[in-house]
Enzyme design. Structure first.
Site, PDB file in Angstrom:
ATOM      1  CD  GLU A  69      -2.778   1.546   0.169  1.00 49.60           C
ATOM      2  OE1 GLU A  69      -3.460   0.462  -0.215  1.00 49.60           O
ATOM      3  OE2 GLU A  69      -2.597   2.506  -0.419  1.00 49.60           O
ATOM      4  CG  ASP A 117      -7.535   3.875  -6.289  1.00 47.87           C
ATOM      5  OD1 ASP A 117      -8.337   4.161  -5.328  1.00 47.87           O
ATOM      6  OD2 ASP A 117      -6.188   3.843  -6.076  1.00 47.87           O
ATOM      7  CE  LYS A 121     -13.803  13.564 -13.486  1.00 45.60           C
ATOM      8  NZ  LYS A 121     -12.917  14.647 -12.834  1.00 45.60           N
ATOM      9  CG  ASP A 153     -17.980  -0.400  -5.704  1.00 48.35           C
ATOM     10  OD1 ASP A 153     -16.682  -0.511  -5.965  1.00 48.35           O
ATOM     11  OD2 ASP A 153     -18.488   0.344  -5.092  1.00 48.35           O
TER      12      ASP A 153
HETATM   13  C1  LIG Z   1     -10.060   2.107  -3.465  1.00 45.83           C
HETATM   14  S1  LIG Z   1      -8.772   1.651  -2.372  1.00 45.83           S
HETATM   15  C2  LIG Z   1      -9.347   0.141  -1.635  1.00 45.83           C
HETATM   16  C3  LIG Z   1      -8.733  -0.353  -0.411  1.00 45.83           C
HETATM   17  C4  LIG Z   1      -8.941  -1.630   0.303  1.00 45.83           C
HETATM   18  N1  LIG Z   1      -9.034  -2.790  -0.664  1.00 45.83           N
HETATM   19  C5  LIG Z   1     -10.581  -1.653   0.279  1.00 45.83           C
HETATM   20  O1  LIG Z   1     -11.248  -2.468  -0.217  1.00 45.83           O
HETATM   21  O2  LIG Z   1     -11.182  -1.052   1.416  1.00 45.83           O
HETATM   22  C6  LIG Z   1      -7.585   1.444  -3.427  1.00 45.83           C
HETATM   23  C7  LIG Z   1      -6.502   1.395  -2.763  1.00 45.83           C
HETATM   24  O3  LIG Z   1      -5.463   0.911  -3.783  1.00 45.83           O
HETATM   25  C8  LIG Z   1      -4.126   1.336  -3.597  1.00 45.83           C
HETATM   26  N2  LIG Z   1      -3.251   1.418  -4.750  1.00 45.83           N
HETATM   27  C9  LIG Z   1      -3.313   2.314  -5.634  1.00 45.83           C
HETATM   28  N3  LIG Z   1      -2.399   1.932  -6.836  1.00 45.83           N
HETATM   29  C10 LIG Z   1      -1.606   1.089  -6.094  1.00 45.83           C
HETATM   30  C11 LIG Z   1      -0.399   0.395  -6.451  1.00 45.83           C
HETATM   31  N4  LIG Z   1       0.084   0.619  -7.854  1.00 45.83           N
HETATM   32  N5  LIG Z   1       0.014  -0.500  -5.607  1.00 45.83           N
HETATM   33  C12 LIG Z   1      -0.456  -0.765  -4.386  1.00 45.83           C
HETATM   34  N6  LIG Z   1      -1.554  -0.010  -4.047  1.00 45.83           N
HETATM   35  C13 LIG Z   1      -2.316   0.697  -4.786  1.00 45.83           C
HETATM   36  C14 LIG Z   1      -4.535   2.897  -3.053  1.00 45.83           C
HETATM   37  O4  LIG Z   1      -3.458   3.556  -2.365  1.00 45.83           O
HETATM   38  C15 LIG Z   1      -5.849   2.768  -2.414  1.00 45.83           C
HETATM   39  O5  LIG Z   1      -5.494   2.706  -0.935  1.00 45.83           O
END
Ligand SMILES: C[S@@+](CC[C@H](N)C(=O)[O-])C[C@H]1O[C@@H](n2cnc3c(N)ncnc32)[C@H](O)[C@@H]1O
Length: 207
Positions: A69, A117, A121, A153
């Site tokens: 993370e 994430d 867009k 989702d």
């Molecule tokens: C929408 S959050 C979901 C967090 C958690 N899995 C949940 O279900 O609550 C997406 C997470 O992916 C992380 N993330 C995005 N790109 C990433 C990468 N290249 N490597 C590791 N984590 C990443 C973001 O920092 C963020 O905390």
């Protein structure tokens, strides 16, 4: 390299800063060489605030979870969890999963990406973590018949993932993933919004 995460740090409390600076034994550095382990390894990519990860490591003690993370506040909370509970099946990496995977020298049995994430867009679509390049990258570190689970989702991301699955030739879709998971923060948000939550369970069949 295109960044798949936003630069939000979240306001770091004094406690967060303490755990970030602690030099905890659960934290893997960029050049860490992972030793062979008797447990199967699961990479939890983007564990966010770690709420589900901390429950899952309690439930699956015979799996070594490596949480990855870049988001510092969530990472600090997970280090705090480790320091207070000392699970022997948790390691953490603070950074991008793609960098981690490129330097990983051993193979893993499981990968999971829960609620990545969505970058909904069109102009941000290139920032989505899941694409053909990412699929290619993980084939290098998954064991033969290794398993990957993606849960989202976001309808837009579901369509995108389905397109990537059709284009790639390494994975086959399977109906069940053997490792369950607790409801995470983003899972809860999706349920509250009554979104259709989809799971993609994939098995490496060729690399
Ligand atoms: C929408 S959050 C979901 C967090 C958690 N899995 C949940 O279900 O609550 C997406 C997470 O992916 C992380 N993330 C995005 N790109 C990433 C990468 N290249 N490597 C590791 N984590 C990443 C973001 O920092 C963020 O905390």
């Amino acid at each position: 390299m295109i960044r798949t995460f936003s630069s939000r740090a979240g306001r770091l409390s004094a406690t967060n800063k303490h755990y970030l600076n602690l030099n905890s034994s659960c934290v893997l550095s960029q050049d860490y060489k992972l030793k062979e382990n008797s447990k199967e390894i699961l990479l939890d990519i983007g564990f966010g605030d770690g709420i589900s990860l901390s429950e899952d490591i309690e439930k699956y003690k015979d799996i070594l979870f490596i949480g990855i993370e870049p988001y510092k506040k969530g990472f600090a909370r997970m280090v705090e969890f480790y320091e207070k509970n000392h699970p022997n099946n948790l390691l953490l990496y603070n950074g991008c999963a793609k960098d981690f995977i490129k330097s990983l020298e051993c193979k893993v049995k499981y990968i999971r990406i829960h609620f990545p994430d969505p970058w909904p867009k069109k102009k941000h679509a290139k920032r989505r973590l899941i694409n053909l390049n990412f699929f290619n990258l993980i084939t290098n570190i998954l064991k033969p018949e290794g398993l990957m689970q993606i849960v989202t989702d976001s309808y837009i991301y579901q369509e995108h993932i389905q397109e990537v699955i059709v284009q790639q030739k390494f994975f086959e879709i399977i109906s069940n993933y053997p490792i369950g998971y607790a409801v995470s923060t983003f899972h809860k948000k999706g349920l509250e919004k009554k979104h259709n939550i989809k799971e993609y369970n994939l098995k490496l069949s060729r690399n």
